[in-house]
Design an enzyme around this catalytic site. Structure first.
Site, PDB file in Angstrom:
ATOM      1  N   TYR A  99       0.899  -0.791  -0.283  1.00  0.00           N
ATOM      2  CA  TYR A  99       0.278   0.400  -0.022  1.00  0.00           C
ATOM      3  C   TYR A  99       0.483   1.275   0.099  1.00  0.00           C
ATOM      4  CZ  TYR A  99      -3.289   3.911   1.444  1.00  0.00           C
ATOM      5  OH  TYR A  99      -3.533   5.215   1.445  1.00  0.00           O
ATOM      6  N   HIS A 142      -4.147  16.232  -3.197  1.00  0.00           N
ATOM      7  CA  HIS A 142      -4.514  16.153  -2.340  1.00  0.00           C
ATOM      8  C   HIS A 142      -4.232  18.006  -1.194  1.00  0.00           C
ATOM      9  CE1 HIS A 142      -4.212  12.391  -2.293  1.00  0.00           C
ATOM     10  NE2 HIS A 142      -4.351  11.764  -1.198  1.00  0.00           N
ATOM     11  N   ASN A 196       1.721  12.682   5.174  1.00  0.00           N
ATOM     12  CA  ASN A 196       0.517  11.469   6.429  1.00  0.00           C
ATOM     13  C   ASN A 196       1.388  11.170   7.505  1.00  0.00           C
ATOM     14  OD1 ASN A 196      -1.656   9.177   6.481  1.00  0.00           O
ATOM     15  ND2 ASN A 196      -0.998   7.979   5.717  1.00  0.00           N
ATOM     16  N   TYR A 223     -17.054  31.858  45.137  1.00  0.00           N
ATOM     17  CA  TYR A 223     -16.497  30.631  45.705  1.00  0.00           C
ATOM     18  C   TYR A 223     -14.997  30.239  44.497  1.00  0.00           C
ATOM     19  CZ  TYR A 223     -19.283  27.203  46.947  1.00  0.00           C
ATOM     20  OH  TYR A 223     -20.767  26.414  47.785  1.00  0.00           O
ATOM     21  N   ARG A 283     -12.037  31.506  46.798  1.00  0.00           N
ATOM     22  CA  ARG A 283     -12.070  30.834  48.022  1.00  0.00           C
ATOM     23  C   ARG A 283     -11.425  29.111  46.619  1.00  0.00           C
ATOM     24  NH1 ARG A 283     -16.756  27.625  51.106  1.00  0.00           N
ATOM     25  NH2 ARG A 283     -17.747  29.875  50.056  1.00  0.00           N
ATOM     26  N   PHE A 326      -1.674   7.007  11.963  1.00  0.00           N
ATOM     27  CA  PHE A 326      -1.843   8.423  11.641  1.00  0.00           C
ATOM     28  C   PHE A 326      -3.059   9.298  12.033  1.00  0.00           C
ATOM     29  CE2 PHE A 326      -3.750   5.739   9.156  1.00  0.00           C
ATOM     30  CZ  PHE A 326      -5.119   5.455   9.213  1.00  0.00           C
ATOM     31  N   GLU A 371     -12.294   4.824   4.973  1.00  0.00           N
ATOM     32  CA  GLU A 371     -11.946   5.711   5.835  1.00  0.00           C
ATOM     33  C   GLU A 371     -12.566   6.743   6.988  1.00  0.00           C
ATOM     34  OE1 GLU A 371      -8.734   8.559   3.753  1.00  0.00           O
ATOM     35  OE2 GLU A 371      -7.651   7.150   3.441  1.00  0.00           O
TER      36      GLU A 371
END
Length: 510
Positions: free
Chosen positions: A54, A84, A196, A279, A282, A327, A413
């Protein structure tokens, strides 16, 4: 020359900040070079023998079953980058881009990615010579790594895209030429090895963690000044209480507050003026402490991630090439969501202390909105409005990104982390929190000036003097944002914390 050696195993947050912000140089360790070359030899063998692996001899994502010939491997890698690179939005700041480049180089230097040494050295040379790719901030799902933004990082390496060089944005090819850096023709596995990974979310998030640690110190200083300005009760910071609920952040916060206000004549004891405080005063140890514990947890996760292999497939030392899920950004996505929530709470309680400072009914004798002539002057009235708006915005931003997922690549994916969104949100929350704390610091100094005969503590007196060197007591209304900008800048530069910690008697623990 300031140079930091990288080997994929020993990078620290401090070193990352120095390289990203102070332009420290980067050098690749000799042992790392050997590992990179060994890993590359395995990839070369795969290509030569046309084994089906791959991302090396196949397409990507849903196209994992499409075989690619030896002759087409270079085209495959170039196509990967240019297809990409489809990010959008504002460009990431230079310091984030430098952090991203560093982290990608550090991950590749571990020698499990199959990249050529010469290609890795080109990325490092770009970092050292200040060729900073233009990377849009949006477009990553945070699984299959930060594909889109990292592709933008690679574009100038192949003569495409844009880069910043010596303060000017120009075509990437021109920037490389001006810097005297040769372009790269990507070969098998290299494009995938470069994009990646989780380096965009981790780069942005790591710098935010680094700044968050410093901001938590500021939060204790601001709280201590407000405690004095409001004649607060110190019994709530008694170590005996903390040891009955021994969260480390709570213990450290109480120590910090008592150290900062030590010697003050403004703080009180239980029953002297009132039995207990609200608060926002404190519960400072419990609230600040919880955020400290959260951020220390995130710091641990980040320190693991910045020295990890996060691409796919991974080339193991024995020649095995395994397609896995390193990844996937989920470890960082959850961490940066947690970081954002922790910082939001620091701003939340700071704004509540600010409200007590400016509200004449809650401030234990201070004039309304900290001004001498209320009505004619509005004083600090609208500073609280602005702080409240930032706190409210933080509540929206603190919604976790990591609980969302959208399937991609035709459902190959089918679960993604949205970790890069989490990192960017955490950064914005930090900037908002910084402004809220700046407002509290400025208001607390103004309030102290109304306390006749005030003697501040060992640490708070230094903080007060540091702020007063640049921001005066406000007798009559003036343009407030300029004054707030000054205090905000002092927080960013680290000036306040540095001056306070210069006193050997004061030690601010996170």
């Amino acid at each position: 020359m300031n140079t930091i050696l990288i080997d994929g195993n020993s990078l620290t947050l401090k070193a990352l900040a120095l390289i990203a912000r102070d332009n420290y140089k980067v050098e690749l360790a000799n042992e790392a070079k050997k590992k990179v070359e060994k890993s590359r030899a395995i990839v070369d063998d795969i290509v030569e023998n046309e084994k089906t692996i791959y991302g090396i001899t196949t397409g990507f994502g849903k196209f994992a079953n499409v075989s690619i010939s030896k002759e087409d491997c270079k085209t495959l890698q170039r196509n990967l980058i240019i297809s990409h690179a489809c990010g959008t939005g504002n460009n990431l700041p230079t310091e984030s881009v430098r952090a991203i480049m560093l982290l990608r180089a550090n991950a590749l230097s571990k020698g499990f990615s199959g990249i050529r040494l010469s290609t890795l050295e080109t990325l490092i040379e770009m970092l050292n010579k200040g060729v900073h790719p233009i990377i849009p901030e949006k477009g990553s799902l945070g699984a299959s790594g930060d594909l889109a933004p990292l592709a933008h990082m690679v574009l100038p390496m192949i003569g495409e895209g844009e880069a910043e060089y010596k303060g000017e944005v120009m075509p990437g090819k021109k920037a490389m030429e001006l810097a005297g850096i040769s372009l790269v023709e990507l070969v098998a596995k290299e494009g995938l090895a470069l994009i990646n990974g989780t380096q965009v979310m981790t780069g942005v998030g790591a710098l935010t963690v680094y700044d968050a640690i410093e901001l938590l110190k500021v939060s204790d200083i601001a709280a201590a000044l407000s405690l004095e300005a409001l004649t607060g009760i110190t019994d709530a910071f008694d170590n005996r209480l903390d040891m009955l609920r021994p969260h480390q952040g709570q213990i450290n916060t109480s120590k910090n507050i008592l150290s900062l206000v030590n010697g003050s004549n403004l703080t009180t004891r239980q029953g002297e003026l009132r039995v207990q405080d609200a608060y926002a005063l404190r519960c400072i140890p419990q609230v600040h402490g919880a955020s400290k514990d959260a951020i220390n947890y995130v710091k641990e996760r980040v320190e693991i991630e910045i020295n990890s292999v996060t691409d796919n497939p991974i080339v193991l030392e024995n020649g095995d090439v395994i397609s896995g899920g390193n990844f996937h950004g989920q470890p960082m996505a959850l961490s940066f969501d947690f970081l954002g929530i922790a910082l939001s709470e620091i701003a939340n309680i700071s704004e509540r202390r600010l409200e007590r400072l400016v509200n004449g009914q809650l401030s234990n004798g201070l004039p309304a909105f900290l001004t001498e002539q209320g009505g004619l002057n509005s004083g600090f009235m609208i500073t609280q409005y602005a702080a409240a708006s930032l706190v409210s915005e933080n509540k929206v931003l603190a919604h976790p990104a990591s609980v969302d997922s959208i399937p991609s690549s035709a459902n190959q994916e089918d679960h993604v982390s949205m970790g890069t969104i989490a990192a960017r949100k955490a950064r914005q929350i930090l900037e908002n929190a910084k402004r809220v704390l700046a407002t509290e610091l400025m208001a607390a100094c103004q309030a102290v000036d109304f306390r006749e005969g005030a003697k501040l503590g060992e640490g708070t007196s230094i903080a007060y003097k540091t702020i007063r060197e640049k921001v005066d007591y406000i007798k009559e209304d003036k343009v407030m944002y300029k004054e707030l900008d000054k205090v905000t800048d002092m927080i960013t530069s680290g000036e306040i914390v540095k001056n306070v910690e210069s006193d050997e008697k004061v030690n601010i623990i996170i």
